[in-house]
Design an enzyme around this catalytic site. Structure first.
Site, mmCIF file in Angstrom:
data_model
loop_
_atom_site.group_PDB
_atom_site.id
_atom_site.type_symbol
_atom_site.label_atom_id
_atom_site.label_comp_id
_atom_site.label_asym_id
_atom_site.label_seq_id
_atom_site.Cartn_x
_atom_site.Cartn_y
_atom_site.Cartn_z
ATOM 1 N N PRO A 86 0.823 -1.205 0.000
ATOM 2 C CA PRO A 86 0.000 0.000 0.000
ATOM 3 C C PRO A 86 0.863 1.263 0.000
ATOM 4 C CG PRO A 86 -0.424 -1.413 1.925
ATOM 5 C CD PRO A 86 0.818 -1.887 1.279
ATOM 6 N N GLU A 87 0.809 1.992 -1.099
ATOM 7 C CA GLU A 87 1.503 3.271 -1.207
ATOM 8 C C GLU A 87 0.451 4.373 -1.262
ATOM 9 O OE1 GLU A 87 4.461 3.091 -4.344
ATOM 10 O OE2 GLU A 87 4.656 0.930 -4.139
ATOM 11 N N LYS B 24 1.872 7.420 3.762
ATOM 12 C CA LYS B 24 1.209 6.126 3.643
ATOM 13 C C LYS B 24 0.396 5.791 4.887
ATOM 14 C CE LYS B 24 5.264 4.615 1.032
ATOM 15 N NZ LYS B 24 6.461 3.749 1.030
ATOM 16 N N ARG C 134 17.087 -1.814 -2.293
ATOM 17 C CA ARG C 134 15.727 -2.169 -2.706
ATOM 18 C C ARG C 134 15.718 -2.799 -4.092
ATOM 19 N NH1 ARG C 134 11.983 0.586 -0.091
ATOM 20 N NH2 ARG C 134 10.723 -1.147 -0.781
#
Ligand code: ZN
Length: 272
Positions: free
Chosen positions: A2-3, A58, A262
């Site tokens: 969820p962004e 967020k 990442r």
DNA sequence: CCCAAAGCCTGAAGGC
DNA sequence: TGCCTTCAGGCTTTGG
């Protein structure tokens, strides 16, 4: 994950169902998920009326009467679910808000996330929110601000897009898609981006987040809205999690590398 | 069974 | 030396 677009979609849907309603009973299943004990959590929130929901990056803040807010970060895997059942939740549910009427709001898979209690009046002074940069969907996000900030940094552009103290709300999926739209390699140092590249990047940030909102978020592994429906942004995804696939522009192979620790997906031919 | 993945915090280590 | 930036480890759970 969820962004910003996914969390904002949750906010709008939840607002429509629950604003103005009294939270008859609150439940916290795991003490570590909050800054207060399970019984304290239930005592503090139960009986209070939900007055509004604000988004910070967020995170969502559920604001109740009597100066009480519940600040929620879904982190990697958390999901909000609307439910008509009143029974005690199973172990996958860490937070439950049973509102007056038939509907309740559940939070499931909150593994690394949290639901912390703060005074509404002191909310913006808490560490989680104080550290956030501006919201890229707000009017404060100007090309001028963007430019100025880039001048002061030396990191890679991918790392900067994920830096919540710069822009709040962008995560790994949207960062990769933004860089693809802008035609910029994730490894590029921000200091040597040209003016033209900077304005392409600025536009891509706005475009991709807007598209994410319009399509109600990206469902790659697990995201679903409060009704359990997937979003639509994944149909517009060009590079993220598509390693080995062919680039939609040039048919080159999408590769996966690590940038700033990442996983990062990009087209080496289109993104220079 | 063990490792990788996710977002974010912390503390340590490295560069100029 | 100080400031930044990067890296590693921890948190938690699932899935390969
Ligand atoms: Zn390409």
């Amino acid at each position: 994950m969820p962004e910003l677009p996914e969390v904002e979609t949750y906010r709008r849907d939840i607002l429509r169902h629950f604003t103005g309603k009294i939270l008859e009973h609150a439940y916290l299943g795991r003490e570590k998920s909050s800054n207060i004990s399970c019984s304290g959590f239930e005592k503090t929130l139960s009986g209070k009326r939900l007055t509004g929901i604000k988004r910070f990056g967020k995170m969502l803040s559920f604001d109740f009467e009597d100066d009480i807010s519940a600040l929620v970060h879904l982190m990697v895997s958390g999901r909000y679910v609307i439910s008509n059942e009143r029974k005690l939740p199973d172990k996958s549910i860490q937070v439950a808000f049973w509102f007056e009427g038939d509907e309740s709001l559940l939070i499931r898979y909150l593994f690394l996330g949290f639901c912390r209690i703060y005074k509404t009046s002191e909310l913006e002074r808490c560490d989680e929110i104080r550290k956030l940069g501006i919201d890229p969907t707000s009017l404060d996000f100007s090309l001028k601000y963007f430019d100025k900030y880039l001048d002061s940094k030396k990191s890679s552009i991918k790392s900067l897009l994920l830096d919540q103290s710069f822009l709040s709300g962008i995560g790994n999926i949207y960062a990769d898609e933004i860089l693809f739209q802008a035609g910029i390699s994730p490894q590029r140092k921000v200091s040597n981006l040209s003016n033209n590249e900077r304005s392409r990047l600025y536009k891509a940030i706005i475009d991709q987040l807007r598209l994410g909102l319009k399509t109600r978020g990206a469902t790659i592994q697990s995201y679903a809205d409060i009704y359990g429906n997937p979003g639509g942004f994944q149909d517009n995804i060009k590079v993220h999690s598509k390693m080995g696939g062919a680039c939609v522009n040039c048919k080159s192979e999408i590769v996966k590398i690590r940038v700033g620790g990442r996983g990062t997906y990009y087209c080496p031919n289109c993104q220079k």
